[in-house]
Structures are given as C-alpha cells and as structure tokens.
Design an enzyme around this catalytic site. Structure first.
Site, PDB file in Angstrom:
ATOM      1  N   LYS A 182       0.866  -1.180   0.000  1.00  0.00           N
ATOM      2  CA  LYS A 182       0.000   0.000   0.000  1.00  0.00           C
ATOM      3  C   LYS A 182       0.903   1.230   0.000  1.00  0.00           C
ATOM      4  CE  LYS A 182      -1.606   2.921   2.029  1.00  0.00           C
ATOM      5  NZ  LYS A 182      -1.505   4.410   1.807  1.00  0.00           N
ATOM      6  N   GLY A 240       6.778   5.268   9.159  1.00  0.00           N
ATOM      7  CA  GLY A 240       6.037   6.526   9.231  1.00  0.00           C
ATOM      8  C   GLY A 240       6.139   7.129  10.616  1.00  0.00           C
ATOM      9  N   THR A 288       1.088   7.453  14.091  1.00  0.00           N
ATOM     10  CA  THR A 288       0.408   6.448  13.271  1.00  0.00           C
ATOM     11  C   THR A 288       0.812   5.047  13.695  1.00  0.00           C
ATOM     12  OG1 THR A 288       0.309   7.990  11.410  1.00  0.00           O
ATOM     13  CG2 THR A 288       0.005   5.668  10.914  1.00  0.00           C
ATOM     14  N   GLY A 289       2.084   4.850  14.059  1.00  0.00           N
ATOM     15  CA  GLY A 289       2.534   3.551  14.538  1.00  0.00           C
ATOM     16  C   GLY A 289       1.757   3.082  15.754  1.00  0.00           C
ATOM     17  N   GLU A 345       9.114   1.160  11.761  1.00  0.00           N
ATOM     18  CA  GLU A 345      10.156   2.175  11.906  1.00  0.00           C
ATOM     19  C   GLU A 345       9.463   3.519  11.936  1.00  0.00           C
ATOM     20  OE1 GLU A 345      13.332   4.224   9.302  1.00  0.00           O
ATOM     21  OE2 GLU A 345      14.235   2.353   9.992  1.00  0.00           O
ATOM     22  N   CYS A 382      13.674  10.392   8.415  1.00  0.00           N
ATOM     23  CA  CYS A 382      13.597  10.135   9.855  1.00  0.00           C
ATOM     24  C   CYS A 382      14.961  10.149  10.532  1.00  0.00           C
ATOM     25  CB  CYS A 382      12.876   8.825  10.124  1.00  0.00           C
ATOM     26  SG  CYS A 382      13.533   7.418   9.199  1.00  0.00           S
ATOM     27  N   GLU A 419       9.585  15.760  16.372  1.00  0.00           N
ATOM     28  CA  GLU A 419      10.124  15.628  15.024  1.00  0.00           C
ATOM     29  C   GLU A 419       9.450  16.646  14.113  1.00  0.00           C
ATOM     30  OE1 GLU A 419      11.252  11.975  12.073  1.00  0.00           O
ATOM     31  OE2 GLU A 419       9.194  12.023  12.806  1.00  0.00           O
TER      32      GLU A 419
END
Length: 479
Positions: free
Chosen positions: A169, A222, A226-227, A244, A278, A373
C-alpha cells in the site's frame, strides 16, 4: 502516466486521482483510488499463493524472482529516478542514489533467500530439537512517500526472500513510482498474487490490512503517532509488527573536531530529502568552547545550500512533498523561532512547496522544537560542557532512531556511542546506510529491524520440531 491496482497478477481499477509534482503543483499522472474492497481482494490473492502453492518453500524460485526484479529495475533506473524526483520533489542526485540503493538491496536479499537457516540440538540423549525459521504468511507493507523506492524494497525484499507473500500500500503522493516498480515484476517468474498493489487517497485500505486476520505481518514506516494507532488496531489479530517510526537525530560534536569541515556535512545531513528523512540531523550538540565557530560555519553551510527543482542538477534541497505540508512545517518553525533563545537562520518559503533551512539555538532540551520531530529543513543548536552533560541532553528524548558522534578520540567515540540510546550511531559521519546493516529504533522510534540479515526476523516465525528418537541398544543412558 497512470497507475492502477495490481491484484492477482492483473491491473485493475480506473484512474481517478491526480499525482502532483510538488515543485510545480501540476498533475503528472493519475492513479486508481481504492479502499477496503480492493484490500480484501489483494489479501485473498496473497493468501491463496501462500497457502496453496509452494512459494514459501521454493527458495530457488524466490531468489530467481528477486534477481530478475533487480535486473528489470536496473534497466529502468534513470526513468525511475526521474519519476521519483517529479513525484516526490527530491534532488535528482538523491533520487538516483535511492534507486541504486533499492536495486542493491534487492540483490542482497536474493542472496539470502537460499540461506534461511535453522539449527538442530540434542538437548537430552536421543531427543532431537530442530528449529525451523518459516515464513510468517501474508505481509502488508505500508510505504511512506519520502523514500518510496528504498523503503519499499527494504520490507518487500526480505519478506519475499523469507517466503511471505505481500500486499503493498503506497503513499498517495508517490503511487506512480511504486506502480512503475511493480511493473518490473512482470519480467520475472513471480506467481500471480504473490505481490499485490492497492492504491488509495484515504485510509480504508490501510485499516483493512491492519485489522485483517488474514494478514500476518504489518511492515510500516512513518510517524510514531500512526505507529501507535497501528499497534492498537492490530491487537485483536496479534499479528507481527515491524515499525520504523519517528526520530530526532542528535549529532554530538566534541571540542577536538574540525568545525569548519564538520559543519557542511551536518548541513547536508540535515537537509537530505529537504529534511524529510527520519534519520536526518535535527539537533547539533557542540562543546561550548567551539560554539561560536559552529554558529558561524553551520549557518553559512545551511544558507549555501541551493533550493530549487529537484530535476535540476545543481539542486541540494528540492520541494517538500506538497504545499500543505510545507505550510504546516513553516508554521511550526515560526513558533519555534518565537520561542528559541536565538534565531541564527530563518528559512523562506517560495514557489509551490519550497522551504529553505532554519537554524535556531536554544539552551533547554525540553523545548517542544528540541523534542518533536519537525519533518522539514529545521535544525537546533545546543551546547554542552562535559561528556556526561552531552549524553544527558542527547538521551533526553522519547525517540531513539539514530545519532552521530564527532571526535578524533577513538575511545571516547566508542564510549559515547555505546551510551547513546539509539538503534544506529555513526562516528564522524551521518546518514550512512547499508543494505547489510540493520536499522531500527529504541523507545518510540519503533519495533523490529530492517536491512541486514535480522530483517528476516520481522517476516519469519521460529518453529520447534521435537523428535524423541531414542538411543541405540547397548548404550548406557547416564544422568
């Protein structure tokens, strides 16, 4: 240029959503916009190949497929790099390096496909315990837009090498590039349905992949936010997670460093993919005795980077991924500048989605812009007096993805690298990544490791097969 879904070996769907060049704001192609139905079809196709064929046991076939895919990608490397730059906005030199890295990594995992090793023990006389490393099943791979080629390959290649089947995706912003890479599978012996592609502008396909009990692994790159949502949504099925997530990379520069030489390297490490990586350098901690030099040289180095269209050979910083992201990042940077002790360089907006670098100096590592971040060309400068203070400041974060140490003292370099709570620590370098070397984070920077041999762990299960064979007649059992 159009991109459809690729399900069970067929290109399906109707192009309905635009892919935008962030440098110009113009549409460069269209893609099919799917959802839960397409995700279900893709899962079913991947499930069938895994459950009903010998794909998971056919190591030689899997190696051949990966080698042929790498060759097909290699033949298209320049067109893929150009498409990556047009769709993502990054500098063409970085796009070419990314495509090269993706090809190299595919070949690396092709080499490992025939060495998914287990081991055998005899824990007691006549009892044999065999440990097999088996493919976990169907892997759903959710790919971000910032490095869509190499971040696809670093999950998909080990998944296929291990014997998994997959549903990919991609991010909506880089769907054309992902589809172009998938088309290269048509020049291989990949079974129809072993790899599938579902595009979407929303989240319903991703949600179905995460929630489905027919998906055994989620590999996601991401944001940490969201993780966490993925972890929660995947809890009911207890699937394996390879995550990650975010980072706030800290570069610790000791007093024996050549500041004039180090500063330009830090500037480029901060500005890679326009700061949208990242592992990008985000915090620079310099010994107080060298702070004045670092202010001067780092400010000059960041200001000297060329902002422009990624396709232009002289560009250092291309467009951010889209105008909305650029504007949101710039608004956050404005708040940081208002709160910082000192603004050394203030970035400027231009064009559709361009933003030049900002550098601020601040004394409190707990400030929001030292902790969060900020996914753009934004750097903080902090100082320290002692090694212990440097470590305390560098480790004062919820993240733990990467960091770097800059010193000519080898013992100190190793001592500090071991004390930093990060999955990757570079010494006198930053952002040097290899297919052979595992990457991943501590704390809220994620779970699992990609790249390297240990990436296979994210896509395999360990099975213990125990056989009590007994001992031969005439042998005395002891103990």
């Amino acid at each position: 240029m159009n991109a459809l879904h690729w399900i069970a070996g067929a290109w399906v769907g109707r192009p309905s959503a635009d892919s935008i060049d962030p440098a110009s704001g113009e549409a460069i192609g269209r893609f099919a916009d799917g959802g839960a139905r397409e995700a279900d079809d893709a899962i079913a196709a991947a499930r069938h190949v895994f459950d009903r064929t010998t794909w998971a046991q056919g190591a030689r076939l899997r190696q051949d497929v990966l080698l042929a895919w790498a060759a097909a990608l290699d033949a298209e490397r320049e067109s893929l790099a150009a498409l990556l730059t047009r769709e993502n906005g990054k500098a063409i030199a970085q796009a070419r390096a990314e495509i090269s890295g993706a090809i190299s990594e595919t070949r690396y995992y092709a080499g490992l496909a025939r060495h998914i090793a287990g081991h055998v023990l005899e824990p007691e006389p006549g009892t044999f315990s065999t440990m097999l490393r088996e493919a976990a099943g169907v892997a759903a791979i959710i790919v971000p837009w910032n490095a869509p080629a190499v971040l696809l390959v670093r999950s998909l290649a080990p998944a296929l090498a291990a014997g998994c089947t997959a549903v990919v995706k991609p991010a909506a912003q880089t769907t054309l590039l992902t589809a172009a890479m998938m088309r290269c599978f048509e020049q291989t012996a990949l079974p129809a349905g072993a790899v599938n592609l579902v595009n979407e502008t929303g989240y319903s396909a991703s949600e179905r992949l995460v929630q489905s009990h027919d998906v055994d692994v989620i590999s996601f790159t991401g944001s940490t936010a969201t993780g966490k949502k993925i972890m929660s949504a995947a809890a009911d099925s207890m699937k394996k997670l390879s995550l990650e997530l975010g980072g706030k990379s800290c570069c610790v520069v000791f007093e024996d460093s050549d500041i004039a030489a180090v500063a330009p390297r830090l500037a480029r490490a901060a500005a890679i993919i326009s700061g949208q990586q990242c592992t990008a350098a985000r915090r620079v901690l310099v010994h107080a005795s060298r702070a004045a030099e670092m202010r001067e040289h780092l400010t000059h180095a960041l200001a000297s980077l060329t902002v422009g269209r990624g396709i232009d050979a002289g560009t250092d910083i291309g467009a951010l991924i889209d105008r909305a992201s650029r504007d949101a990042i710039d608004a956050t940077i404005a708040k940081a500048c208002d709160a910082a002790d000192r603004v050394l360089l203030r970035g400027e907006r231009s064009g559709n989605a361009f933003l030049s670098p900002t550098l601020v100096e601040h004394g409190d590592p707990k400030a929001f812009f030292c902790q969060e971040e900020i996914f753009g060309p934004f750097v903080t400068l902090e100082t320290f007096e002692t090694e212990s203070e440097a470590l305390a400041k560098a480790n004062d974060t919820t993240f733990g993805l990467s960091a770097s140490v800059w010193t000519h003292d080898g013992a100190r370099a190793w001592r500090v690298a071991r004390a930093l709570r990060n999955g990757t620590v570079w010494i006198n370098d930053h952002n040097k990544l290899f297919a052979e070397a595992e990457t991943g984070g501590y704390r809220q920077s994620g779970l699992g490791r990609l790249h390297g041999y240990d990436a296979l762990t994210d896509f395999t299960e360990i099975k213990h097969v125990c056989l009590p064979a007994g001992i031969t007649d005439g042998v005395t059992r002891l103990g």
